[in-house]
Design a protein around this motif. Structure first.
Motif, PDB file in Angstrom:
ATOM      1  N   GLY A 124     -23.848  -3.772 -42.986  1.00 55.44           N
ATOM      2  CA  GLY A 124     -22.621  -4.552 -42.950  1.00 55.44           C
ATOM      3  C   GLY A 124     -22.433  -5.914 -43.003  1.00 55.44           C
ATOM      4  N   ALA A 125     -23.701  -6.895 -42.925  1.00 57.05           N
ATOM      5  CA  ALA A 125     -23.790  -8.515 -42.770  1.00 57.05           C
ATOM      6  C   ALA A 125     -25.009  -8.679 -43.569  1.00 57.05           C
ATOM      7  CB  ALA A 125     -23.271  -8.688 -41.723  1.00 57.05           C
ATOM      8  N   GLY A 126     -24.962 -10.029 -43.793  1.00 60.30           N
ATOM      9  CA  GLY A 126     -26.266 -10.871 -44.174  1.00 60.30           C
ATOM     10  C   GLY A 126     -26.163 -11.731 -45.203  1.00 60.30           C
ATOM     11  N   VAL A 127     -27.156 -12.704 -45.113  1.00 55.26           N
ATOM     12  CA  VAL A 127     -27.116 -13.787 -46.298  1.00 55.26           C
ATOM     13  C   VAL A 127     -28.554 -13.952 -46.456  1.00 55.26           C
ATOM     14  CG1 VAL A 127     -25.123 -15.032 -44.999  1.00 55.26           C
ATOM     15  CG2 VAL A 127     -27.657 -15.588 -44.403  1.00 55.26           C
ATOM     16  N   LEU A 128     -28.480 -14.470 -47.839  1.00 54.91           N
ATOM     17  CA  LEU A 128     -29.749 -14.770 -48.394  1.00 54.91           C
ATOM     18  C   LEU A 128     -30.985 -13.771 -48.395  1.00 54.91           C
ATOM     19  CD1 LEU A 128     -31.056 -17.080 -50.382  1.00 54.91           C
ATOM     20  CD2 LEU A 128     -32.439 -17.479 -48.461  1.00 54.91           C
ATOM     21  N   MET A 131     -26.191 -19.280 -45.484  1.00 58.66           N
ATOM     22  CA  MET A 131     -25.772 -20.632 -45.695  1.00 58.66           C
ATOM     23  C   MET A 131     -24.506 -20.982 -46.094  1.00 58.66           C
ATOM     24  SD  MET A 131     -27.412 -22.697 -48.872  1.00 58.66           S
ATOM     25  CE  MET A 131     -26.719 -21.566 -50.246  1.00 58.66           C
ATOM     26  N   LYS A 132     -23.839 -21.818 -45.260  1.00 58.29           N
ATOM     27  CA  LYS A 132     -22.366 -21.897 -45.311  1.00 58.29           C
ATOM     28  C   LYS A 132     -21.667 -22.236 -46.450  1.00 58.29           C
ATOM     29  CE  LYS A 132     -18.717 -24.710 -43.161  1.00 58.29           C
ATOM     30  NZ  LYS A 132     -18.077 -25.607 -42.018  1.00 58.29           N
ATOM     31  N   THR A 155     -22.210 -10.826 -49.723  1.00 54.31           N
ATOM     32  CA  THR A 155     -20.886 -11.438 -50.183  1.00 54.31           C
ATOM     33  C   THR A 155     -20.488 -12.154 -48.860  1.00 54.31           C
ATOM     34  OG1 THR A 155     -20.224  -9.128 -49.024  1.00 54.31           O
ATOM     35  CG2 THR A 155     -20.460  -9.260 -51.490  1.00 54.31           C
ATOM     36  N   GLN A 156     -21.202 -12.141 -47.771  1.00 52.52           N
ATOM     37  CA  GLN A 156     -20.776 -12.865 -46.649  1.00 52.52           C
ATOM     38  C   GLN A 156     -20.221 -14.230 -46.709  1.00 52.52           C
ATOM     39  OE1 GLN A 156     -22.384 -11.220 -43.025  1.00 52.52           O
ATOM     40  NE2 GLN A 156     -22.500 -13.172 -41.984  1.00 52.52           N
ATOM     41  N   ASP A 157     -19.046 -14.670 -46.421  1.00 56.13           N
ATOM     42  CA  ASP A 157     -18.659 -16.073 -46.859  1.00 56.13           C
ATOM     43  C   ASP A 157     -17.738 -16.394 -45.581  1.00 56.13           C
ATOM     44  OD1 ASP A 157     -16.356 -14.385 -47.232  1.00 56.13           O
ATOM     45  OD2 ASP A 157     -16.496 -14.515 -49.385  1.00 56.13           O
ATOM     46  N   GLY A 158     -16.899 -17.178 -46.022  1.00 55.32           N
ATOM     47  CA  GLY A 158     -15.728 -17.900 -44.968  1.00 55.32           C
ATOM     48  C   GLY A 158     -14.721 -16.725 -44.395  1.00 55.32           C
TER      49      GLY A 158
END
Length: 557
Positions: free
Chosen positions: A452-456, A1-2, A423-426
């Motif tokens: 290495g990456a991921g959201v929610l 989510m942005k 932690t992924q963000d802008g």
């Protein structure tokens, strides 16, 4: 989510061949890093079957590449820089062959192929792949996992032993957008049981901003299923939520009210002003000095024996707590998973700000609360302070406002508290971390990077003891915990195709999905997962956002 907004109320085709069993095993003996085989599909097949070799760097034309089956060179029937098609030669049944690709004298890594015995009994009617684990030594790398865009059975193998059997059901359409929509619309799907027991899915139909909190939906966003998720019916208004059922028979649901314009509030001076990675300005205020409407929790309760939810305010007991204003609005945000044990109700929430001993505000961590009165009063139990691993998370010290976000929280059957953190963000690609607590959330282990990456991230423990983790961006991925070890997970299973740099996209609308998922148990061994597909092709050939559901059955071997 942005912008970290949640709604609270919430193919790559596998070719047809004679065999229906595949084995995937990578070898690390690659000679040229730009030339590599990713997978062979299928990699168990009979003589004369057609197979596809996927990878990269397969030359500039058909004549520049050569496929080697052991010492035997095969004719390339179809060629591209990423895909080669060949026919299995006459080789003794049961043989295990090393396959490689040669391009202008350079040799790729080797992968195994097995010639199927014609008398092998095919047990499963579904396509089956034997996936032999080959993890990257770089745990922060973002790499494609096991492709599963359609129904199939996966045998997950490590060091010669099968650990799991995973039955991936066929994707089922819930809803397809009627037109092109901006970010925030057809995003952030959720699946749950309604009060009546129906399966219910909803998704966001609003702009992804604090100004949308507590506001009516700008389109139909609900669907229900009465046949276990095989078919779905759209509704103009969703069914009553099942909420969180507590041991006293009450049900509670946390809400997010409409954000209040700062000009309508009498506020003290902010303790800190922080810049968030997407460019937003957060003003941080001491909680105890805020007006009553900005304190506590906004929640609803359906008492045992009743059929309607009644709004109420929960009390927070937490010294040095702080809350934030987002630009010119002040939201009351208290997001997190709720779990209950025999001694109380627990939740892990974010955004989590406190005034530290120096009178300053650190990047947000995660706060854990405990309630012994079934959610009416929430007492701080512990904190996961923001502690990035700068070796694996080089953007970690650039986060001044939001540190840990979107914590998944589960209390496992063995009593352990487990949390996975975004932690992924802008700043782009950033890892997920995992942490555990053995004293009911009072103290947590130092979070460790594990992907290495991921959201929610979302966690779900099935009754058979299998722990599933879903996440997204890139794509939509599922992992399973192995050996009851919070630091040991399978390679990801990919539910959607994604482009190589998807985790780095600044315009995330261009990705394959918003990456948000939700899971619900359906039996001891199975769950349903809901997700958004941003690249769905309609029968008319149009690209539209779609909401999909898949059933996943998984068993330990």
């Amino acid at each position: 989510m942005k912008k970290l907004i949640l709604t609270v109320w919430m193919t790559l085709s596998l070719i047809n061949v004679i065999s229906c069993t595949k084995v995937d095993e990578s070898d690390s003996k690659g000679i040229n890093n730009s030339l590599s085989i990713h997978r062979i599909l299928p990699n168990v097949a009979a003589v004369a079957s057609f197979i596809t070799i996927e990878g990269q760097g397969f030359g500039t034309d058909k004549n520049s590449a050569k496929v080697m089956f052991g010492d035997q060179s095969l004719e390339i029937l179809e060629w591209s820089t990423n895909v080669l098609k060949v026919q299995v030669p006459v080789i003794e049944q049961g043989s295990k062959i090393l396959v490689s690709v040669l391009v202008n004298g350079a040799k790729s890594n080797e992968q195994y192929f097995r010639v199927r015995n014609l008398n092998e009994v095919i047990i499963e009617p579904k396509d089956t792949i034997e996936w032999i684990e080959h993890k990257s030594p770089n745990i922060a790398a973002v790499e494609h996992g096991l492709v599963s865009y359609d129904e199939q059975v996966i045998k997950y193998i490590r060091s010669g032993s099968q650990l799991l059997e995973i039955d991936m059901g066929k994707p089922v359409l819930v809803s397809v957008a009627d037109k092109e929509y901006d970010w925030g619309f057809y995003n952030f799907p959720n699946i749950q049981r309604s009060l009546s027991g129906q399966l219910a899915v909803n998704w966001a139909m609003n702009h992804d901003a604090a100004s949308s909190y507590g506001m009516p939906s700008q389109g139909i966003r609900d669907a229900v299923s009465n046949d276990g998720g095989q078919t779905w019916t759209m509704l103009s208004k969703g069914p009553t939520s099942g909420g969180n059922l507590l041991s006293n028979g009450d049900r509670i649901a946390i809400g997010t009210p409409k954000a209040v314009p700062l000009e309508e509030l009498n506020l003290p001076n902010p303790t800190a002003v922080l810049q968030e990675a997407y460019g937003r300005t957060f003003r941080i205020y001491e909680y105890d000095k805020l007006p009553a409407q900005l304190q506590g929790t906004y929640q609803s309760r359906m008492k045992k024996g009743q059929t309607n939810y009644v709004g109420e305010r929960g009390t927070l007991v937490h010294s040095k707590l702080a809350r934030y204003a987002d630009g010119n609005l002040f939201p009351v945000v208290w997001w997190g998973d709720i779990q209950e044990t025999t001694d109380g109700v627990y939740t892990g929430t974010y955004p989590a700000f406190e005034v530290n001993a120096a009178g300053k505000v650190d990047p947000s961590g995660v706060f854990f609360y405990k309630s012994t009165d079934f959610g009416k009063t929430w007492v701080k139990q512990g904190t996961i302070p923001y502690q990035p691993d700068l070796a694996l998370d080089p953007n970690g010290d650039k986060r001044y406002a939001l540190g840990w976000t979107e914590p998944a929280f589960a209390i496992l059957k063995n009593g352990a508290f487990l949390s996975v953190l975004r932690t992924q963000d802008g700043f782009g690609k950033s890892p997920m971390y995992v942490t555990t607590s053995s004293n009911k959330g009072a103290v947590w282990s130092k979070p460790k990077v594990f992907t290495g990456a991921g959201v929610l991230p979302k966690l779900l423990e099935l009754d058979n003891g299998v722990v599933a983790l879903s996440s997204g961006r890139p794509g939509v991925q599922i992992r399973f915990m192995l050996n009851n070890d919070a630091h040991d997970w399978t390679q990801p299973i990919e539910l959607l195709p994604w482009i190589e740099n998807e985790a780095q996209l600044t315009d995330i609308q261009k990705g394959s999905s918003c990456g948000y998922t939700s899971m619900v148990k359906v039996d001891d061994n199975s769950f349903l997962i809901v997700y958004a597909d941003f690249k769905y092709k309609t029968p008319e050939g149009l690209t539209r956002k779609a909401i999909k559901v898949r059933k996943v059955t998984v068993k330990k071997i």
